[in-house]
Write an enzyme that holds these catalytic residues in place. Sequence first.
Site, mmCIF file in Angstrom:
data_model
loop_
_atom_site.group_PDB
_atom_site.id
_atom_site.type_symbol
_atom_site.label_atom_id
_atom_site.label_comp_id
_atom_site.label_asym_id
_atom_site.label_seq_id
_atom_site.Cartn_x
_atom_site.Cartn_y
_atom_site.Cartn_z
ATOM 1 N N ARG A 1 28.970 38.865 34.128
ATOM 2 C CA ARG A 1 29.307 37.607 34.815
ATOM 3 C C ARG A 1 28.070 36.721 34.971
ATOM 4 O O ARG A 1 27.878 36.048 35.993
ATOM 5 C CB ARG A 1 29.954 37.875 36.171
ATOM 6 C CG ARG A 1 31.344 38.465 36.091
ATOM 7 C CD ARG A 1 31.916 38.706 37.473
ATOM 8 N NE ARG A 1 31.136 39.703 38.197
ATOM 9 C CZ ARG A 1 31.071 39.806 39.510
ATOM 10 N NH1 ARG A 1 31.761 38.971 40.261
ATOM 11 N NH2 ARG A 1 30.345 40.739 40.089
ATOM 12 N N LEU B 1 27.405 33.891 33.633
ATOM 13 C CA LEU B 1 27.712 32.465 33.773
ATOM 14 C C LEU B 1 28.072 32.127 35.208
ATOM 15 O O LEU B 1 27.640 31.097 35.746
ATOM 16 C CB LEU B 1 28.855 32.074 32.835
ATOM 17 C CG LEU B 1 29.188 30.580 32.819
ATOM 18 C CD1 LEU B 1 28.013 29.769 32.300
ATOM 19 C CD2 LEU B 1 30.429 30.306 31.977
ATOM 20 N N ILE C 1 45.892 30.868 55.144
ATOM 21 C CA ILE C 1 46.633 31.613 54.134
ATOM 22 C C ILE C 1 46.304 33.102 54.154
ATOM 23 O O ILE C 1 47.103 33.926 53.713
ATOM 24 C CB ILE C 1 46.383 31.010 52.732
ATOM 25 C CG1 ILE C 1 46.770 29.534 52.725
ATOM 26 C CG2 ILE C 1 47.162 31.750 51.668
ATOM 27 C CD1 ILE C 1 48.178 29.248 53.225
ATOM 28 N N GLU D 1 40.825 39.719 55.973
ATOM 29 C CA GLU D 1 40.847 40.495 54.732
ATOM 30 C C GLU D 1 39.455 40.942 54.263
ATOM 31 O O GLU D 1 39.182 41.055 53.068
ATOM 32 C CB GLU D 1 41.555 39.703 53.614
ATOM 33 C CG GLU D 1 42.987 39.353 53.971
ATOM 34 C CD GLU D 1 43.724 38.610 52.856
ATOM 35 O OE1 GLU D 1 43.231 38.591 51.721
ATOM 36 O OE2 GLU D 1 44.798 38.042 53.141
ATOM 37 N N ASP E 1 52.528 37.355 49.801
ATOM 38 C CA ASP E 1 52.085 36.281 48.905
ATOM 39 C C ASP E 1 52.672 36.420 47.508
ATOM 40 O O ASP E 1 52.635 37.496 46.916
ATOM 41 C CB ASP E 1 50.557 36.290 48.786
ATOM 42 C CG ASP E 1 49.878 35.765 50.035
ATOM 43 O OD1 ASP E 1 50.540 35.058 50.805
ATOM 44 O OD2 ASP E 1 48.688 36.053 50.233
ATOM 45 N N GLU F 1 53.687 31.088 37.429
ATOM 46 C CA GLU F 1 53.006 31.310 36.157
ATOM 47 C C GLU F 1 53.702 32.349 35.288
ATOM 48 O O GLU F 1 53.513 32.381 34.074
ATOM 49 C CB GLU F 1 51.547 31.716 36.374
ATOM 50 C CG GLU F 1 51.334 33.153 36.786
ATOM 51 C CD GLU F 1 49.879 33.433 37.110
ATOM 52 O OE1 GLU F 1 49.385 34.462 36.665
ATOM 53 O OE2 GLU F 1 49.254 32.636 37.821
ATOM 54 N N HIS G 1 39.621 24.668 46.982
ATOM 55 C CA HIS G 1 38.938 24.922 45.716
ATOM 56 C C HIS G 1 37.805 23.936 45.472
ATOM 57 O O HIS G 1 37.201 23.937 44.410
ATOM 58 C CB HIS G 1 39.943 24.876 44.559
ATOM 59 C CG HIS G 1 40.909 26.020 44.590
ATOM 60 N ND1 HIS G 1 42.010 26.024 45.421
ATOM 61 C CD2 HIS G 1 40.936 27.203 43.934
ATOM 62 C CE1 HIS G 1 42.672 27.153 45.254
ATOM 63 N NE2 HIS G 1 42.045 27.892 44.366
ATOM 64 N N CYS H 1 45.267 27.407 50.175
ATOM 65 C CA CYS H 1 45.014 28.732 49.603
ATOM 66 C C CYS H 1 44.069 29.481 50.545
ATOM 67 O O CYS H 1 43.655 28.954 51.579
ATOM 68 C CB CYS H 1 44.408 28.595 48.198
ATOM 69 S SG CYS H 1 44.766 30.017 47.133
#
Length: 765
Positions: free
Chosen positions: A15, A17, A438, A491, A606, A612, A701, A733
Site C-alpha cells: 500500500r 501509494l 452511522i 467500533e 448496514d 452495487e 469522504h 457514512c
Amino acid sequence: MLKHNLGYPRIGIKRELKKACEAYWSNKIDSNALFEVGRKIRVENWKTQEKANLDLIPCNDFSFYDHVLDMSLLLGVISESYFSIPKIHSNIDLYFSMARGFQKNGWDIKAMEMTKWFNTNYHYIVPEFNKNQKFFIFSKKIFDELEESKRILKLVKKIKPVLIGPVSYLFLGKEKEKSFHRMDLIENIIPVYIKIIKKLKEVGVHWIQLDEPILVLDMSEKEKEVFKYAYGEISKFCSGINIMLTSYFDGISDNISLFQNISVQALHIDVVEDSTQLEKILSFFSSESKMILSLGLIDGKNIWKNNYASSIQKIEKTIESIGEDRIMIAPNCSLLHVPIDIESEHSIHIDIKNRMSFAKQKIYELNDLERIIKGEKSILFSNSSLLEKSSSIFCDQKIKERATKITDKDIERDNHFHIRQKKQKEKFHLPLFPTTTIGSFPQTKEIRSLRNKFRKKELSQEKYDEKIKNFIVDVIRKQEEIDLDVLVHGEFERTDMVEYFSDKLKGMLSTENGWVQSYGSRCVKPPVIYGDVDRIGDMTVEWICFAQSQTKKLMKGMLTGPVTILQWSFVRNDQPISHTANQIAWAIREEVLSLERSGIQIIQIDEPALREGLPLKKKDWKSYFDWSIKAFRISSSVVKDETQIHTHMCYSEFNDIFEYIADLDADVITIETSRSKMELLKAFSVFSYPNEIGPGVYDIHSPRIPTVEEIFDLIEKASKKLSIKNLWVNPDCGLKTRKWKEVLISLQNMTKAAKMARLKLSNLS
C-alpha cells in the site's frame, strides 16, 4: 493467440501509494517524493507483466486517486471553481482538490460527487459537464507514462495505453444544468479523442485500449446512435493504429449490432460474467466482421483459480469459428479489483490457498492456457485435479440444509411499520429530527498501534480489552457533549466492517495483505468466503452492552448485513450465491436476537453494498432482489415491534430502486445525499417512502467541515419531500477515516442544524 491485460492494481504491494498520498496531503512529503512512489509502482507493475510474457501490457492504468478523474483532467473537464483556488501551482494539487475538496485560508470548495463503479466496490469521481462544454488536452499524464513505459519495456509494440472510451466517459458523468443531455457533447469530445489517438500513434504506439463498459448496459437509442457516430469518426480519422474496444462486468450480445459498420481492430468481451454471449458474438464475427476477438477468461473480480477446462473449451470454440489469428485472451476486467500477490499470504490453510489466485497469479494463468492449447495437457489435468478435490473445510451439510429450509415466517416482522413506529415513538421519546451517526469514529494511530500489538501478542487480551473500553467511554462522552440523540460505541475493536465479522464466522477467513483500492487512498481487505458460513458465538454483544452501560442515552448495536458481507468479500463460486447469502443472513439473525435479549433496543444492520450487487441489466433485477431482500429480512425480522431496526446505504444511485429498498422494511434507513446535494430526493416525487429515513447531511469522504447553514439547508430540502416525523439527521457514512478535529466540529454543526430545524420547521408536521 495474443495474451494481454486490461489493468493492474496500482496501490503497491505494501500500500505504498496510500501511504504516500496521505503523507503528501498532510505536508510530510513533497510532490517529487509522491511522484517517485508512483514511478516505482508503475515500473514494478510493468516488469511483473513483462516477466509473465504478456504480448500487450497496459499503461495509463495507474492513478494517484481515480482513473475517471484522470480522464477529466486529460480532457480539461475542470470546474472554474477549482482553478480559482489560490496557491494551487500544480496539476496534482488541482487534481486532489477536485477529489477531496479544498478548505483553507477562507476558501471552501466542495469535492466532486463520487459514486460506485458499475457493480463493484470501487468509487469513481463523477465528471460534471456544462451545456457548452469545451474539451481540450489539459493533462500530459498519459504521454509522460507512455515515455516512461517505453524506457522500461523497450519494445513499444508491447505497450497498450488505456483510456475510458468517449461514450462511457460521457455516460458516467452528469449535467450541471437541466437544459441539455450530456450525450449531446459527443461532437465536442470526439475531436479531442482523435487528437490523443494520433499523438499516441506518432510516438510509435500500435495498440490503444478504449474501455466502453456502457456496452454491457441496456443502452438507450440515443446512446446507441452516439456510439455509432463516435466510432465511425474514430475509424475514419485514426487509421494505421489498432483500437481495442473493451467491455466487462456483463455481456454485450444485445448491442453487438453496433459493430456492423465500425472499423476497430479488436473487441474484448467478458465471458466470465456472461459465457452465454459467446455463441451469438462468434456468429457475428464469422459473418460480419474481420475483427480480433479478445476473450475475458480470467476472473478479475474474484480470487479463485481459473477453471482451465472451461476456459480451454471457450478458446477452442473460438479458434474453430474464426481462426487462431483472430483471438486474444485476457482477464475479463482490470485486475484493480483483486489483491496483488497470493505469495504475500502465509497463514491461509494450504487447501484453501492452493485454490486462490491474486493479480500476479492471474496473468500467469494466461500463460498456462496458451501452453495447454499448444499441447501441454498435464497442466490441464493438474488444474482439474485441484479443483475437484473435496475437503471438510469447504462443506458442512447441516448448514447447507438450514439455509434451504427458510419459511415465510422467518422473513416477516410481527406487525406493519406504522404499528411498530407508534410503539417505538412511545418507548424512545426522541425529538423531531433525531441525530445519530452511522457507526464508526476515527481510527487513530494509537488505535491501530494497539491492534497491531495485540495481533503480535505483545498485549494480553485483558489489557487490549481494557484499552478498547477506554476508547469507547471516551467516544460516548464526546457524543454526549455534542448532544447526539442516539449513540454508537465507535467500533474501535473492528478493523473493517466486514473483516471483523469474517474473523468470527465459520467458513470465512481474513487475509494478511489482500488489499484492494476502494477509492483514493482508501483500501479494504475483503475477506474470503471459502466454505459454509455459520455463527460460532456472540460477535458484538459484549462490546455493545458495555457501551450501553456507560450512558443513559440509546446505544445502537452495529452489525454488517448479509448482502454487504457477501458483496465485500471474495465469494466461493461452487454454489449459488443466494445459498451463501442465506447462510450469512442466519448467522446475523442469531446475533440480532442475542443483542435484543441483552437489552439493546436499536440495532443497525448496514447494507451499503445492496445497490452495487444489482445486475447491470434490468431483466435480471427481480431475481437479484428476490434473494438479497430475503437475506436482509432473514437477519432483521426476528425482533419484537419495539426493537428498532436501522440500515445504512452509501454512494450509489438509488433513485431507480427505492421501491425495492422499501421492501427491506427497515424501521430507519440512513443514506448518502450530501455530496450529491440531495439529488436522491427526486425519487420521492414519484415514490412515497413509507418508513423513517436519514438522508446524510455531512459528506465524510472529504476533509472539509460543513457549516450549520448548509446542513440546515439540506434538512429543509428533505423536509419538503418527506414527512418530518420520519426524518433523521446524520452523516452520510461512518467516520472511521476522518480526523477527530474535523469530526467534532462537523457533528457539533450537525446537531446545531437539527435543533434549528426543530425550531423553524416543526410547523411542517
